[in-house]
Design an enzyme around this catalytic site. Structure first.
Site, PDB file in Angstrom:
ATOM      1  N   ALA A 237      -9.786   5.961 -46.269  1.00  0.00           N
ATOM      2  CA  ALA A 237     -10.027   6.718 -44.892  1.00  0.00           C
ATOM      3  C   ALA A 237      -9.666   8.263 -45.556  1.00  0.00           C
ATOM      4  CB  ALA A 237      -8.876   6.477 -44.095  1.00  0.00           C
ATOM      5  N   ASN A 238     -10.172   9.345 -44.672  1.00  0.00           N
ATOM      6  CA  ASN A 238      -9.800  10.728 -45.009  1.00  0.00           C
ATOM      7  C   ASN A 238      -8.487  10.831 -44.201  1.00  0.00           C
ATOM      8  OD1 ASN A 238     -12.305  10.643 -45.950  1.00  0.00           O
ATOM      9  ND2 ASN A 238     -12.844  12.858 -45.314  1.00  0.00           N
ATOM     10  N   ARG A 239      -7.909  12.087 -44.821  1.00  0.00           N
ATOM     11  CA  ARG A 239      -6.557  12.322 -43.973  1.00  0.00           C
ATOM     12  C   ARG A 239      -6.935  13.030 -42.796  1.00  0.00           C
ATOM     13  NH1 ARG A 239      -1.593  12.519 -46.432  1.00  0.00           N
ATOM     14  NH2 ARG A 239      -2.044  12.660 -48.628  1.00  0.00           N
ATOM     15  N   SER A 240      -6.536  12.635 -41.484  1.00  0.00           N
ATOM     16  CA  SER A 240      -7.069  13.613 -40.302  1.00  0.00           C
ATOM     17  C   SER A 240      -6.232  12.864 -38.995  1.00  0.00           C
ATOM     18  CB  SER A 240      -8.602  13.410 -39.778  1.00  0.00           C
ATOM     19  OG  SER A 240      -8.930  13.695 -38.649  1.00  0.00           O
TER      20      SER A 240
END
Ligand code: CTP
Ligand code: CA
Length: 224
Positions: A33-36
């Site tokens: 996942a991306n950081r968000s």
């Protein structure tokens, strides 16, 4: 000619917003996942609804309440997000705030991967569909298409390249070299074919209301 103030300038407009990360499974207990946090996208969805828009919020996995007046569709992966966006179109505008994972694991394992004496597993990655570019170059392109770009360097130059590559009208370029991720403030540049507008450092809620005002103004202008 003075025009009467309108508190719901986006009344009867449909706007699609993507927000949050996507999770790409490696096995049943692990993901890429991306950081968000989803905070900026949720704030934008709420600000658009407050101006009277019908908002379809396509949300990746986040722990945030649904803003008032917003229709929320929860998804997990980039491919699910792409399908949900296509399903939500047509729209007058779309604002792609999601931090979509660029890659997914080829063939997620059905059972949890176990540590073994044989060494570490190797991951083969496949590229995910680019949702913004697909919409930007597709038959259901909204009249106003807005992308986001989180960059750590050459913020404006990278955003300008993304404008044309993705067929977007505006890119909101976000300088994430500081500690923006998960925080409540943001420094952004609004990049379009008209040039670059740098907004002062401000709360994400203020970025949201300002962007919603700009979207309302753009959709009220006569179609070119
Ligand atoms: N985006 C998307 N689908 C993807 C990747 C990105 O819709 N698979 C959208 C994002 O929601 C954002 C914009 O495209 O509005 C820019 O995302 P970004 O990650 O900055 O662009 P990329 O083309 O993935 O380039 P980079 O190599 O910098 O990650
Ligand atoms: Ca990316």
């Amino acid at each position: 000619r003075p025009i009467a103030a309108d508190s719901r300038p986006l009344f009867a407009k449909h706007i699609v917003v993507t927000a949050g990360p996507t999770h790409e499974p490696i096995d049943p207990v692990r993901y890429i996942a991306n950081r968000s946090s989803g905070k900026q996208g949720f704030a934008i969805a709420g600000a658009l609804a407050a101006l009277g828009a019908r908002v379809s919020l396509i949300a990746g996995p986040v722990t945030l309440p649904t803003p008032a007046g917003v229709t929320r569709i929860d998804v997990e992966t980039a491919r699910e997000m792409a399908a949900a966006v296509e399903n939500a179109l047509p729209a007058d505008a779309a604002v792609m705030v999601a931090a979509v994972a660029d890659w997914r694991a080829a063939g997620a394992a059905e059972q949890k991967l176990k540590k073994a004496a044989g060494g570490v597993p190797s991951l083969q990655l496949l590229e995910n569909p680019d949702i913004l570019a697909t919409v930007g170059h597709g038959p259901n392109r909204p009249r106003l298409l807005v992308g986001f770009a989180a960059e750590t360097e050459h913020v404006v130059a990278h955003a300008q390249a993304k404008l044309s590559r993705k067929g977007a009208d505006w890119i909101v370029a976000n300088d994430v070299s500081g500690d923006v991720m998960g925080g409540d403030t943001n420094t952004v540049h609004l990049v379009s074919s008209d040039g670059v507008e740098t907004w002062e450092h401000m709360p994400k809620a203020d970025v949201a209301t300002r962007l919603a005002d700009r979207i309302a103004a753009a959709l009220q202008a006569p179609e070119q």
